[in-house]
Design an enzyme around this catalytic site. Structure first.
Site, short mmCIF file in Angstrom:
data_model
loop_
_atom_site.label_atom_id
_atom_site.label_comp_id
_atom_site.label_asym_id
_atom_site.label_seq_id
_atom_site.Cartn_x
_atom_site.Cartn_y
_atom_site.Cartn_z
N GLU A 206 -48.90 19.04 47.19
CA GLU A 206 -50.20 18.66 46.52
C GLU A 206 -50.68 17.27 46.91
O GLU A 206 -51.61 16.60 46.40
CB GLU A 206 -49.88 18.71 45.02
N LYS A 338 -54.98 27.46 33.42
CA LYS A 338 -54.86 27.98 34.73
C LYS A 338 -55.77 29.41 34.78
O LYS A 338 -55.04 30.24 34.24
CB LYS A 338 -53.65 28.02 35.46
P1 PGA Z 1 -47.59 25.60 40.73
O1 PGA Z 1 -47.58 24.45 39.97
O2 PGA Z 1 -49.33 25.72 40.84
O3 PGA Z 1 -46.81 25.56 42.10
O4 PGA Z 1 -47.30 26.79 39.85
C1 PGA Z 1 -48.58 23.64 39.25
C2 PGA Z 1 -47.81 23.16 37.94
O5 PGA Z 1 -46.67 23.43 37.59
O6 PGA Z 1 -48.57 22.57 37.10
ZN ZN Z 2 -46.62 22.60 35.46
#
Ligand code: PGA
Ligand code: ZN
Length: 435
Positions: A206, A338
């Site tokens: 990231e 998400k």
């Molecule tokens: P991931 O992790 O997108 O790789 O699942 C992001 C998070 O845990 O916030």
């Molecule tokens: Zn997370």
């Protein structure tokens, strides 16, 4: 009413070089919406699945079946529906795939389609996406407080350290621009420190610095040093936020910090994290215990919930029922939102609304596999969620989301920046002393 005339999926590529699903939704008047599905690496066990082709080609990551589902059954179900009826479009997809984890259609197929419908409806209304979201869901839009990664670990850095995200927040900033400026200073100060120690080894998934450390706590110490080197008093304008992502190294109440060759039970995890909360200016902790360790999460919240934000990500997977259960048990006081964990916009908004009803915090979040899609910047602003997490301060799939907030701010007004308000119930909001 404006009917959906065409739904078209195509294969594009994400920030890790993996294939992913892009969807165009075209309306009868020719206006259109487009969205791209992101992909996680530290995924919750109960989140909507990413439908992948398997086999040897593209390391098994092909999205041919997901695209067939977009261009076949999803297109057939959505064509003719009213683009403004987001609930209706999402319900049509759920009718095709009632499985809780979107195992039939694939969460990547449904989330791309659902978000593309939202974009098309905004275009039809002649509004920027954030404004359409605010009006559609009757929320007050605002510019969120970012959580920005400085060191990336866990599944995003080949498990070089166990803890996944070492982040900063700048609740003391008076504007979003000021957050960006301070983050630039802290990010590069951290890079300077790593360089001087001969530990600069590139960046993680990231965009955060690769965590070339000998212990998890060394990352925390270095983060404090970086804040200091940037000319800030740690705990004053700038504070620390962690995503422990404990499900990645713990099951059934047994945790193993591989870097330190340390085995711990839930009680020892609670003690270690409690010690960190005492020693460092940490204001927010995500997934402190494993997603199956509900009692641990409840105990963590009992002990520390009056001074830090406790976010459920893998544990709650943007699911309204899981939010209700957690609230009933007193586990967590904030939700990571998400959209692709839920699989559709409507389900993600339901989970957000449940968090809001319990007076929880809400952090709209990217995944570790991202693209140029900026829907989540608009979602965070439009829902007035208050917080936004999109990774670090490098790589365009991250910066495009921060930059989109700057553009939205020009329209919405810089005075809508929430500042430290989302952290009002934490030690920072109560008087700025870490304990
Ligand atoms: P991931 O992790 O997108 O790789 O699942 C992001 C998070 O845990 O916030
Ligand atoms: Zn997370």
């Amino acid at each position: 009413m404006t009917e959906i005339r065409e739904v078209k999926g195509r294969r594009v590529w994400d920030s890790r070089g993996n294939p992913t699903v892009e969807v165009d939704v075209v309306l009868e008047n020719g206006l259109r919406g487009r969205a791209i599905a992101p992909a996680g690496a530290s995924r919750g066990l109960r989140e909507a699945i990413d439908l992948r082709d398997g086999g040897t080609a593209l390391s098994g990551m092909g999205v041919g079946q997901a695209l067939d589902n977009v261009n076949g059954p999803i297109a057939a179900a959505l064509i003719g529906l009213d683009a403004e009826d987001q609930v209706g479009a999402d319900a049509a997809m759920r009718a095709l795939d009632p499985s809780p984890m979107k195992e039939v259609l694939g969460g990547n197929a449904t989330v791309g389609s659902s978000l593309a419908v939202l974009h098309a409806a905004a275009a039809d209304a002649g509004k920027p996406l954030w404004r359409h979201i605010a009006d559609h869901y009757a929320q007050t839009p605002s510019i969120p407080l970012p959580e920005i990664q400085i060191f990336g670990g866990g599944a995003h850095a080949s498990r070089r350290v166990d803890i996944q995200d070492f982040m900063i927040m700048v609740p003391g900033a008076r504007s979003f621009d000021e957050v960006m400026e301070v983050t630039n200073e802290v990010y590069f100060a951290a890079g300077d420190i790593m360089g001087r120690r001969g530990r600069l080894a590139g960046i993680a998934d990231e965009g955060g610095w690769w965590p070339e450390f000998t212990s998890n706590e060394e990352a925390l110490e270095t983060l404090v040093e970086a804040i200091d080197l940037a000319g800030e008093r740690p705990g004053d304008r700038v504070v620390i936020s962690l995503d422990i992502a404990a499900s990645e190294f713990g099951r059934n109440g047994a945790y193993r910090l591989a870097l330190e060759e340390r085995d711990m039970d839930t009680g020892q995890m609670l003690d270690m994290l409690g010690r960190w909360l005492d020693a460092y200016p940490i204001v927010s902790v995500e997934d402190p215990l494993g997603e199956d360790d509900v009692e641990g999460a409840a105990e963590f919240t009992r002990r520390f919930g009056d001074r830090v934000q406790i976010i459920g990500d893998d544990y709650l997977v943007t699911n309204v029922d899981l939010v209700e259960q957690a609230a009933g048990k007193g586990a967590c006081n904030a939700l990571l939102v998400k959209v692709n964990q839920a699989g559709t916009v409507s389900e993600a908004v339901d989970a957000f609304a449940a968090a809001q009803a319990h007076s929880w915090g809400a952090v709209v979040s990217a995944r570790s596999g991202e693209t140029e899609d900026v829907s989540i910047s608009h979602l965070s602003v439009g829902l007035g969620a208050g917080q936004l997490k999109v990774g670090s301060f490098q790589r365009s799939e991250r910066m495009v989301k921060w930059n989109e907030c700057l553009r939205i701010q020009d329209e919405l007004g810089a005075d809508t920046f929430v500042g430290g308000a989302p952290l009002a119930k934490t030690w920072w909001g109560k008087g700025r002393e870490p304990k």
